[in-house]
Scaffold this motif. Sequence first.
Motif, PDB file in Angstrom:
ATOM      1  N   ILE A  87       0.836  -1.200   0.000  1.00 41.14           N
ATOM      2  CA  ILE A  87       0.000   0.000   0.000  1.00 41.14           C
ATOM      3  C   ILE A  87       0.873   1.253   0.000  1.00 41.14           C
ATOM      4  O   ILE A  87       0.662   2.185  -0.790  1.00 41.14           O
ATOM      5  CB  ILE A  87      -0.945  -0.002   1.215  1.00 41.14           C
ATOM      6  N   GLU A  88       1.866   1.277   0.869  1.00 44.42           N
ATOM      7  CA  GLU A  88       2.712   2.468   0.984  1.00 44.42           C
ATOM      8  C   GLU A  88       3.539   2.689  -0.283  1.00 44.42           C
ATOM      9  O   GLU A  88       3.705   3.827  -0.739  1.00 44.42           O
ATOM     10  CB  GLU A  88       3.608   2.338   2.208  1.00 44.42           C
ATOM     11  N   THR A  89       4.045   1.609  -0.863  1.00 42.58           N
ATOM     12  CA  THR A  89       4.834   1.735  -2.090  1.00 42.58           C
ATOM     13  C   THR A  89       3.999   2.324  -3.218  1.00 42.58           C
ATOM     14  O   THR A  89       4.441   3.226  -3.944  1.00 42.58           O
ATOM     15  CB  THR A  89       5.384   0.361  -2.509  1.00 42.58           C
ATOM     16  N   VAL A  90       2.781   1.824  -3.361  1.00 44.97           N
ATOM     17  CA  VAL A  90       1.913   2.323  -4.426  1.00 44.97           C
ATOM     18  C   VAL A  90       1.538   3.781  -4.177  1.00 44.97           C
ATOM     19  O   VAL A  90       1.597   4.621  -5.088  1.00 44.97           O
ATOM     20  CB  VAL A  90       0.653   1.441  -4.546  1.00 44.97           C
ATOM     21  N   LEU A  91       1.158   4.100  -2.950  1.00 43.38           N
ATOM     22  CA  LEU A  91       0.747   5.476  -2.651  1.00 43.38           C
ATOM     23  C   LEU A  91       1.891   6.455  -2.872  1.00 43.38           C
ATOM     24  O   LEU A  91       1.685   7.573  -3.365  1.00 43.38           O
ATOM     25  CB  LEU A  91       0.236   5.573  -1.215  1.00 43.38           C
ATOM     26  N   ASP A  92       3.103   6.051  -2.521  1.00 39.12           N
ATOM     27  CA  ASP A  92       4.247   6.944  -2.697  1.00 39.12           C
ATOM     28  C   ASP A  92       4.630   7.107  -4.166  1.00 39.12           C
ATOM     29  O   ASP A  92       5.232   8.115  -4.546  1.00 39.12           O
ATOM     30  CB  ASP A  92       5.448   6.424  -1.906  1.00 39.12           C
ATOM     31  N   ALA A  93       4.284   6.111  -4.982  1.00 40.91           N
ATOM     32  CA  ALA A  93       4.618   6.181  -6.409  1.00 40.91           C
ATOM     33  C   ALA A  93       3.606   7.002  -7.199  1.00 40.91           C
ATOM     34  O   ALA A  93       3.866   7.361  -8.352  1.00 40.91           O
ATOM     35  CB  ALA A  93       4.705   4.770  -6.994  1.00 40.91           C
ATOM     36  N   GLU A  94       2.458   7.282  -6.594  1.00 38.87           N
ATOM     37  CA  GLU A  94       1.387   8.022  -7.275  1.00 38.87           C
ATOM     38  C   GLU A  94       1.128   9.317  -6.503  1.00 38.87           C
ATOM     39  O   GLU A  94       0.392   9.330  -5.515  1.00 38.87           O
ATOM     40  CB  GLU A  94       0.112   7.175  -7.344  1.00 38.87           C
ATOM     41  N   PRO A  95       1.722  10.421  -6.917  1.00 42.98           N
ATOM     42  CA  PRO A  95       1.677  11.643  -6.107  1.00 42.98           C
ATOM     43  C   PRO A  95       0.367  12.421  -6.163  1.00 42.98           C
ATOM     44  O   PRO A  95       0.192  13.368  -5.401  1.00 42.98           O
ATOM     45  CB  PRO A  95       2.822  12.481  -6.688  1.00 42.98           C
ATOM     46  N   HIS A  96      -0.558  12.043  -7.053  1.00 38.97           N
ATOM     47  CA  HIS A  96      -1.755  12.868  -7.234  1.00 38.97           C
ATOM     48  C   HIS A  96      -3.040  12.076  -7.013  1.00 38.97           C
ATOM     49  O   HIS A  96      -4.020  12.245  -7.741  1.00 38.97           O
ATOM     50  CB  HIS A  96      -1.755  13.494  -8.628  1.00 38.97           C
ATOM     51  N   ILE A  97      -3.062  11.218  -6.021  1.00 39.57           N
ATOM     52  CA  ILE A  97      -4.248  10.402  -5.747  1.00 39.57           C
ATOM     53  C   ILE A  97      -5.328  11.272  -5.105  1.00 39.57           C
ATOM     54  O   ILE A  97      -5.078  12.015  -4.160  1.00 39.57           O
ATOM     55  CB  ILE A  97      -3.891   9.224  -4.819  1.00 39.57           C
ATOM     56  N   ASP A  98      -6.546  11.154  -5.623  1.00 39.30           N
ATOM     57  CA  ASP A  98      -7.679  11.902  -5.082  1.00 39.30           C
ATOM     58  C   ASP A  98      -8.623  11.036  -4.263  1.00 39.30           C
ATOM     59  O   ASP A  98      -9.379  11.556  -3.446  1.00 39.30           O
ATOM     60  CB  ASP A  98      -8.450  12.559  -6.229  1.00 39.30           C
ATOM     61  N   LEU A  99      -8.600   9.725  -4.495  1.00 39.00           N
ATOM     62  CA  LEU A  99      -9.437   8.808  -3.726  1.00 39.00           C
ATOM     63  C   LEU A  99      -8.823   7.419  -3.794  1.00 39.00           C
ATOM     64  O   LEU A  99      -8.371   6.982  -4.858  1.00 39.00           O
ATOM     65  CB  LEU A  99     -10.867   8.754  -4.292  1.00 39.00           C
ATOM     66  N   VAL A 100      -8.814   6.738  -2.661  1.00 33.98           N
ATOM     67  CA  VAL A 100      -8.422   5.332  -2.610  1.00 33.98           C
ATOM     68  C   VAL A 100      -9.691   4.499  -2.490  1.00 33.98           C
ATOM     69  O   VAL A 100     -10.568   4.804  -1.672  1.00 33.98           O
ATOM     70  CB  VAL A 100      -7.486   5.053  -1.416  1.00 33.98           C
TER      71      VAL A 100
END
Length: 438
Positions: A87-100
């Motif tokens: 989860i953390e790896t993916v979130l850190d690789a995508e800097p412009h997430i608006d909703l999970v």
Amino acid sequence: MQPALPRATALIAVTAFAASVLGSPFQAGPAYKPQLSLPRGRAPGYGPLRFRPDGTFHITIFEDLDFGENAWDAWGPQQDINSVRVIETVLDAEPHIDLVVLNGDLITGENTFLENSTHYVDQIVGPMLKRGLTWASTYGNHDNDFNISAAAILAREQLWPNARTTQMVPDPDAGVSNYYLPVFAADCRRPPGRPRGGCPPELLLWFFDSRGGFRFQQKDAATGQRVGQPNWVDARAVDWFRRTNAELVRAAGGRPIPSLAFVHIPTNASLALQEAGVDPHRQPGIDDDVPLAQQAQGWCADGRNDGSCAYGGQDGPFMQAVASTPGLVALFSGHDHGDTWCYKWDRLLPGMTVKGSGVNLCFGQHSGYGGYGSWIRGARQVVVSLEGLKDLKDLAVDTYIRLESGATVGAVTLNRTYGHDEYPATPNDKTSLPSDGS
């Protein structure tokens, strides 16, 4: 985290549109009127979802995390540690997430204890809390068992202010995670002189509960066995969806509102498409779960669940609603860990009675180290742009999968020509729990 309008302005905008649909004061009555206000107590500092100023909206989908598997063995908790890393790896690789989106099977319910079965939610959402992201969930078959229920998971989620998960169909037998979230333009304001006006949504996100698993704290009096729960989207949820979407469209002036939908267990249409053949270049993705497990699998048409039937067909009303909703670009599901493709459902398939109208049926990527299979973990990314929503006859949404390795695979555009366009094939990589526990 997306930039926020001042809270008062954001709430005025969404409240004004809600009032235009429901009147004032607006409340969800027995007819399941659309709920356009923020669920009480939910995400109070975030306001309604909105497109970014550049006109994009980015969704990250985690699915089949299956936390809590074999907590009494060393490898069980280690799986959860590794899942948090994913989860953390993916979130850190995508800097412009608006909703999970957490698209079902958050927890391995059959391995949990009544006293703390939902506490795994805190571990799952921790990475989002640290990054100031909000999330919305659907629930899956493993989220329902003797010691755990979808309702209890929802209650645990709602202890956190970042949760957008809610329940809009109050009948408990219809499931829990049936609701929608509107997404507004970045500059949405309450138009002057329109006390009951407001901004219509640019995008609707629909969430459905495909249920399944077993009923909470219930055993068959005769056999002492757990009581199975139907594994399809209930007809009452389908009716709510049809009515609510129609009211939203009327409130928006009659123009269909582009939408995406999320459900854990795929429909029988996905199985029919798989049987028609998955082309690695036209529907790039892993196709290892063959045949896939669809809604109503293992049930009989008369409602029996005794192992004597392969498929009962009870997902028919949901498939009909999905196929007949103008503007619905894609339905995203999980459940089958070894399938990661998208397929345009645009025809009547053998063995089906519902004809597809062009909606794309997509799987994500197995995200957790819990559950079966060793396919590399990751999360599907969905990037919607206002530009891609302009033409209702040629809606376009970009999607790809971000892997735990940091790589991306399966990048496609879900548009009018998807299914004819050719893309690179997706490699079938595997990962496993390190033997040294690192």
